[in-house]
Write a protein that holds these residues in place. Structure first.
Motif, PDB file in Angstrom:
ATOM      1  N   TRP A  14      38.091  28.357  67.014  1.00  0.00           N
ATOM      2  CA  TRP A  14      39.477  27.661  67.205  1.00  0.00           C
ATOM      3  C   TRP A  14      40.827  28.547  65.390  1.00  0.00           C
ATOM      4  N   LEU A  15      40.053  29.212  64.252  1.00  0.00           N
ATOM      5  CA  LEU A  15      40.762  29.938  63.978  1.00  0.00           C
ATOM      6  C   LEU A  15      41.143  31.190  64.552  1.00  0.00           C
ATOM      7  N   LYS A  60      41.741  31.518  67.941  1.00  0.00           N
ATOM      8  CA  LYS A  60      42.880  32.085  68.622  1.00  0.00           C
ATOM      9  C   LYS A  60      43.749  31.592  67.872  1.00  0.00           C
ATOM     10  N   THR A  61      44.375  30.709  66.988  1.00  0.00           N
ATOM     11  CA  THR A  61      45.150  30.918  65.865  1.00  0.00           C
ATOM     12  C   THR A  61      46.178  31.885  65.493  1.00  0.00           C
ATOM     13  N   ASP A  88      46.918  33.944  68.456  1.00  0.00           N
ATOM     14  CA  ASP A  88      48.160  32.723  69.091  1.00  0.00           C
ATOM     15  C   ASP A  88      50.004  33.934  68.051  1.00  0.00           C
ATOM     16  N   GLU A  89      49.307  33.874  66.403  1.00  0.00           N
ATOM     17  CA  GLU A  89      50.049  34.005  65.473  1.00  0.00           C
ATOM     18  C   GLU A  89      50.779  34.894  65.762  1.00  0.00           C
TER      19      GLU A  89
END
Length: 310
Positions: free
Chosen positions: A188-189, A191-192, A195-196
């Motif tokens: 999850w991290l 992916k973050t 995305d950033e």
């Protein structure tokens, strides 16, 4: 077993064109259990060459204090390993760890502070990347999360703030991060960060399974991880100990790539100590018997858009 996203789309899930990474030494105490663990820069470089000749396209490198065998962050040791591998004329993609420097060891369960200063190795994001920015390998690792390990008071510490800073610096250096994922929250991290805009395509992930107390290495846990990897990401997976070689087959069946090596397992067969070359050769033989094509270092560079600087 859960249905993978590939099967759900009606596609063939097997990764017929795979690469092998060999993690040649690691940072644990395995050198006290096997005399085949490379310790000096010369031994570590020779292990990288041995793994490449056995079929590994990527060599994942830690360094150790040549006198004691304990893990080290000394850039001079990394520099010697890199130079020796490059001078050997053997083509292999080098992947240097950037995981060192995130270790917290509490004083005890009842008195966590002050920290155990002798065992704690906690430094800033920039210092963790000194050897990477100096040597500019094609790949370096990015441990994408904080977790408990089997040790009573040890915590592997990688905060979101630290990871953002490290990802920015790795990106600016033109090095490909291999995102080390030990559990679903780490994914999850990751992916973050993508995305950033802190990690460029193609995204490279290593699923680290069966390590207490991250994601277990049972099939349901493996497929939960695989099914949460976004389309287009490239991933490998491994497990530790006796499950390392079975995971070489499981990885490609799940659509991924393979990691073996003495960082994660010191045995070839029951009671038979392995070398890195032994483990790569066993995995390569197994994959060849499955009609899987092993990618060369040049093909991996093309696949991952890596920058070869030598």
């Amino acid at each position: 077993m859960a249905v993978s996203r590939h099967h759900a789309n009606g596609g063939d899930n097997v990764n017929w064109d795979t690469f092998i990474t060999c993690a040649v030494t690691g940072s644990g105490q395995s050198h006290t259990k096997s005399d085949k663990i490379p310790v000096t820069p010369a031994e570590i470089a020779a292990a990288c060459v041995e793994a490449a000749k056995a079929g590994a396209a990527i060599a994942h490198v830690h360094v150790r204090d040549p006198e004691t065998g304990t893990p080290s962050r000394d850039t001079a040791l990394y520099r010697e390993v890199v130079a020796r591998v490059r001078d050997s004329g053997t083509d292999v993609v080098l992947n240097l760890t950037a995981g060192m420097g995130g270790d917290i060891v509490l004083g005890s369960a009842e008195a966590p502070l002050p920290l155990n200063e002798e065992a704690t190795d906690l430094i800033g994001a920039t210092e963790r990347l000194v050897h990477v920015e100096d040597l500019l390998p094609e790949i370096c690792t990015l441990d994408c999360g904080t977790m408990n390990f089997a040790e009573a008071d040890y915590v592997m510490t990688n905060t979101p703030g630290t990871l953002r800073t490290m990802a920015q610096r790795i990106q600016a250096a033109g090095v490909k991060p291999e995102i080390e994922v030990f559990d679903l929250g780490h994914l999850w991290l990751a992916k973050t960060l993508v995305d950033e805009g802190l990690i460029d395509d193609p995204v490279l992930v290593q699923l680290c399974m069966g390590i207490p107390y991250g994601a277990p290495n049972d099939l349901n846990s493996v497929m939960a991880m695989v099914n949460n990897i976004p389309e287009g990401w490239c991933y490998s997976m491994f497990s530790i100990g006796r499950m390392q070689l079975p995971f070489a087959a499981q990885a490609v069946l799940a659509g991924g790539n393979v990691r073996v090596g003495l960082e994660d397992n010191i045995w070839l067969d029951r009671g038979v100590p392995a070398s890195n070359g032994d483990l790569v050769d066993r995995a390569a033989t197994m994959l060849s018997a499955m009609n899987v094509n092993l990618l060369t270092p040049a093909e991996v560079r093309s696949k991952l858009n890596l920058k070869k600087r030598w």
